[in-house]
Write a protein that holds these residues in place. Structure first.
Motif, PDB file in Angstrom:
ATOM      1  N   ALA A  18       0.885  -1.133   0.040  1.00  0.00           N
ATOM      2  CA  ALA A  18      -0.026   0.101   0.104  1.00  0.00           C
ATOM      3  C   ALA A  18       0.768   1.107   0.040  1.00  0.00           C
ATOM      4  O   ALA A  18       0.541   2.423  -0.671  1.00  0.00           O
ATOM      5  CB  ALA A  18      -0.967  -0.128   1.172  1.00  0.00           C
ATOM      6  N   ALA A  19       1.835   1.057   0.857  1.00  0.00           N
ATOM      7  CA  ALA A  19       2.805   2.470   0.860  1.00  0.00           C
ATOM      8  C   ALA A  19       3.605   2.554  -0.151  1.00  0.00           C
ATOM      9  O   ALA A  19       3.817   3.885  -0.589  1.00  0.00           O
ATOM     10  CB  ALA A  19       3.763   2.241   2.003  1.00  0.00           C
ATOM     11  N   SER A  20       3.638   1.906  -1.256  1.00  0.00           N
ATOM     12  CA  SER A  20       4.517   1.987  -2.356  1.00  0.00           C
ATOM     13  C   SER A  20       3.782   1.553  -3.679  1.00  0.00           C
ATOM     14  O   SER A  20       4.501   1.456  -4.761  1.00  0.00           O
ATOM     15  CB  SER A  20       5.949   0.686  -2.419  1.00  0.00           C
ATOM     16  OG  SER A  20       5.428  -0.647  -2.528  1.00  0.00           O
ATOM     17  N   ARG A  21       2.529   1.949  -3.640  1.00  0.00           N
ATOM     18  CA  ARG A  21       1.590   1.668  -4.660  1.00  0.00           C
ATOM     19  C   ARG A  21       1.794   2.506  -5.926  1.00  0.00           C
ATOM     20  O   ARG A  21       1.517   2.122  -6.937  1.00  0.00           O
ATOM     21  CB  ARG A  21       0.249   1.778  -4.262  1.00  0.00           C
ATOM     22  CG  ARG A  21      -0.083   3.319  -4.009  1.00  0.00           C
ATOM     23  CD  ARG A  21      -1.588   3.258  -3.198  1.00  0.00           C
ATOM     24  NE  ARG A  21      -2.069   4.496  -2.937  1.00  0.00           N
ATOM     25  CZ  ARG A  21      -1.594   5.108  -1.876  1.00  0.00           C
ATOM     26  NH1 ARG A  21      -0.859   4.429  -0.932  1.00  0.00           N
ATOM     27  NH2 ARG A  21      -1.973   6.388  -1.662  1.00  0.00           N
ATOM     28  N   GLY A  22       2.582   3.810  -5.570  1.00  0.00           N
ATOM     29  CA  GLY A  22       2.791   4.326  -6.953  1.00  0.00           C
ATOM     30  C   GLY A  22       4.143   3.980  -7.686  1.00  0.00           C
ATOM     31  O   GLY A  22       4.347   4.590  -8.672  1.00  0.00           O
ATOM     32  N   ALA A  28       7.717   3.323 -14.674  1.00  0.00           N
ATOM     33  CA  ALA A  28       6.828   3.166 -16.124  1.00  0.00           C
ATOM     34  C   ALA A  28       7.231   4.694 -16.658  1.00  0.00           C
ATOM     35  O   ALA A  28       7.541   4.830 -17.860  1.00  0.00           O
ATOM     36  CB  ALA A  28       5.672   2.729 -16.154  1.00  0.00           C
ATOM     37  N   ASN A  29       6.797   5.828 -16.021  1.00  0.00           N
ATOM     38  CA  ASN A  29       6.515   7.136 -16.621  1.00  0.00           C
ATOM     39  C   ASN A  29       8.287   7.600 -16.760  1.00  0.00           C
ATOM     40  O   ASN A  29       8.572   8.195 -17.829  1.00  0.00           O
ATOM     41  CB  ASN A  29       6.075   7.997 -15.806  1.00  0.00           C
ATOM     42  CG  ASN A  29       4.563   7.778 -15.778  1.00  0.00           C
ATOM     43  OD1 ASN A  29       3.821   7.267 -16.663  1.00  0.00           O
ATOM     44  ND2 ASN A  29       3.756   8.462 -14.810  1.00  0.00           N
ATOM     45  N   PHE A  30       9.024   7.211 -15.721  1.00  0.00           N
ATOM     46  CA  PHE A  30      10.448   7.926 -15.830  1.00  0.00           C
ATOM     47  C   PHE A  30      11.270   7.314 -16.841  1.00  0.00           C
ATOM     48  O   PHE A  30      11.963   7.743 -17.777  1.00  0.00           O
ATOM     49  CB  PHE A  30      11.114   7.381 -14.470  1.00  0.00           C
ATOM     50  CG  PHE A  30      12.614   8.070 -14.363  1.00  0.00           C
ATOM     51  CD1 PHE A  30      12.391   9.551 -14.221  1.00  0.00           C
ATOM     52  CD2 PHE A  30      13.484   7.266 -14.521  1.00  0.00           C
ATOM     53  CE1 PHE A  30      13.774   9.972 -14.090  1.00  0.00           C
ATOM     54  CE2 PHE A  30      14.756   7.923 -14.407  1.00  0.00           C
ATOM     55  CZ  PHE A  30      15.000   9.357 -14.295  1.00  0.00           C
ATOM     56  N   TYR A  31      11.026   5.677 -17.084  1.00  0.00           N
ATOM     57  CA  TYR A  31      11.808   5.057 -18.038  1.00  0.00           C
ATOM     58  C   TYR A  31      10.948   4.900 -19.471  1.00  0.00           C
ATOM     59  O   TYR A  31      11.572   4.413 -20.470  1.00  0.00           O
ATOM     60  CB  TYR A  31      12.373   3.761 -17.487  1.00  0.00           C
ATOM     61  CG  TYR A  31      13.191   4.158 -16.504  1.00  0.00           C
ATOM     62  CD1 TYR A  31      14.641   4.484 -16.701  1.00  0.00           C
ATOM     63  CD2 TYR A  31      13.093   3.596 -15.245  1.00  0.00           C
ATOM     64  CE1 TYR A  31      15.692   4.212 -16.085  1.00  0.00           C
ATOM     65  CE2 TYR A  31      14.069   3.604 -14.169  1.00  0.00           C
ATOM     66  CZ  TYR A  31      15.416   4.089 -14.593  1.00  0.00           C
ATOM     67  OH  TYR A  31      16.193   4.172 -13.632  1.00  0.00           O
ATOM     68  N   SER A  32       9.730   5.500 -19.522  1.00  0.00           N
ATOM     69  CA  SER A  32       8.902   5.314 -20.766  1.00  0.00           C
ATOM     70  C   SER A  32       8.854   3.638 -21.122  1.00  0.00           C
ATOM     71  O   SER A  32       9.051   3.427 -22.192  1.00  0.00           O
ATOM     72  CB  SER A  32       9.568   6.210 -21.988  1.00  0.00           C
ATOM     73  OG  SER A  32       9.555   7.537 -21.469  1.00  0.00           O
ATOM     74  N   SER A  33       8.733   2.999 -20.069  1.00  0.00           N
ATOM     75  CA  SER A  33       8.674   1.504 -20.340  1.00  0.00           C
ATOM     76  C   SER A  33       7.419   1.060 -19.942  1.00  0.00           C
ATOM     77  O   SER A  33       6.417   1.556 -19.686  1.00  0.00           O
ATOM     78  CB  SER A  33       9.640   0.791 -19.453  1.00  0.00           C
ATOM     79  OG  SER A  33       9.376   0.745 -18.195  1.00  0.00           O
ATOM     80  N   ASP A  34       7.125  -0.036 -20.305  1.00  0.00           N
ATOM     81  CA  ASP A  34       5.838  -0.961 -20.304  1.00  0.00           C
ATOM     82  C   ASP A  34       5.493  -1.133 -18.734  1.00  0.00           C
ATOM     83  O   ASP A  34       6.420  -1.189 -17.920  1.00  0.00           O
ATOM     84  CB  ASP A  34       6.062  -2.444 -21.193  1.00  0.00           C
ATOM     85  CG  ASP A  34       4.665  -3.069 -21.089  1.00  0.00           C
ATOM     86  OD1 ASP A  34       3.591  -2.623 -21.088  1.00  0.00           O
ATOM     87  OD2 ASP A  34       4.406  -4.472 -21.113  1.00  0.00           O
ATOM     88  N   LEU A  35       4.418  -1.156 -18.361  1.00  0.00           N
ATOM     89  CA  LEU A  35       4.040  -1.459 -16.908  1.00  0.00           C
ATOM     90  C   LEU A  35       4.418  -2.690 -16.391  1.00  0.00           C
ATOM     91  O   LEU A  35       4.783  -2.968 -15.214  1.00  0.00           O
ATOM     92  CB  LEU A  35       2.701  -0.993 -16.753  1.00  0.00           C
ATOM     93  CG  LEU A  35       1.935  -0.883 -15.416  1.00  0.00           C
ATOM     94  CD1 LEU A  35       3.034   0.145 -14.585  1.00  0.00           C
ATOM     95  CD2 LEU A  35       0.659  -0.813 -15.192  1.00  0.00           C
ATOM     96  N   TRP A  36       4.211  -3.762 -16.981  1.00  0.00           N
ATOM     97  CA  TRP A  36       4.661  -5.193 -16.424  1.00  0.00           C
ATOM     98  C   TRP A  36       5.946  -5.489 -15.891  1.00  0.00           C
ATOM     99  O   TRP A  36       6.023  -5.945 -14.884  1.00  0.00           O
ATOM    100  CB  TRP A  36       4.410  -6.177 -17.703  1.00  0.00           C
ATOM    101  CG  TRP A  36       2.743  -6.133 -17.996  1.00  0.00           C
ATOM    102  CD1 TRP A  36       2.222  -5.906 -19.022  1.00  0.00           C
ATOM    103  CD2 TRP A  36       1.760  -6.919 -16.952  1.00  0.00           C
ATOM    104  NE1 TRP A  36       0.942  -6.026 -19.074  1.00  0.00           N
ATOM    105  CE2 TRP A  36       0.609  -6.716 -17.904  1.00  0.00           C
ATOM    106  CE3 TRP A  36       1.629  -7.099 -15.671  1.00  0.00           C
ATOM    107  CZ2 TRP A  36      -0.620  -6.853 -17.287  1.00  0.00           C
ATOM    108  CZ3 TRP A  36       0.477  -7.724 -15.214  1.00  0.00           C
ATOM    109  CH2 TRP A  36      -0.590  -7.551 -15.948  1.00  0.00           C
ATOM    110  N   PRO A  37       7.024  -5.030 -16.453  1.00  0.00           N
ATOM    111  CA  PRO A  37       8.239  -5.274 -15.988  1.00  0.00           C
ATOM    112  C   PRO A  37       8.248  -4.271 -14.377  1.00  0.00           C
ATOM    113  O   PRO A  37       8.929  -4.852 -13.708  1.00  0.00           O
ATOM    114  CB  PRO A  37       9.353  -4.674 -16.991  1.00  0.00           C
ATOM    115  CG  PRO A  37       8.498  -4.786 -18.040  1.00  0.00           C
ATOM    116  CD  PRO A  37       7.257  -4.712 -17.890  1.00  0.00           C
ATOM    117  N   ASP A  38       7.636  -3.148 -14.446  1.00  0.00           N
ATOM    118  CA  ASP A  38       7.717  -2.364 -13.344  1.00  0.00           C
ATOM    119  C   ASP A  38       6.925  -3.076 -12.188  1.00  0.00           C
ATOM    120  O   ASP A  38       7.137  -2.799 -11.145  1.00  0.00           O
ATOM    121  CB  ASP A  38       7.136  -1.163 -13.633  1.00  0.00           C
ATOM    122  CG  ASP A  38       8.062  -0.616 -14.873  1.00  0.00           C
ATOM    123  OD1 ASP A  38       9.204  -0.471 -14.783  1.00  0.00           O
ATOM    124  OD2 ASP A  38       7.400   0.359 -15.636  1.00  0.00           O
TER     125      ASP A  38
END
Length: 61
Positions: A18-22, A28-38
């Motif tokens: 819950a604390a690290s939900r973001g 994904a936004n910082f590295y412009s990558s897909d969400l699944w690896p994140d």
């Protein structure tokens, strides 16, 4: 006040997740990558947190 180590681990997991939900969306936004690896990174970080805290804490009495 947990009655067992398993309950203590579950509460710790819920707290960390819950604390690290973001974290996944931020990475994904910082590295412009897909969400699944994140998401996998988020779960791996959570697992490391749980292992350390589960082993470090004394068994509740």
């Amino acid at each position: 006040m947990a009655r067992s180590r398993i309950l203590l681990t579950l509460v710790s997991a819920a707290n960390f997740l819950a604390a690290s939900r973001g974290l996944p969306q931020g990475v994904a936004n910082f590295y412009s990558s897909d969400l699944w690896p994140d998401l996998l990174l988020w779960l791996a970080a959570s697992l490391c947190f749980l292992i350390v805290h589960t082993l470090a804490l004394d068994e509740p009495s």
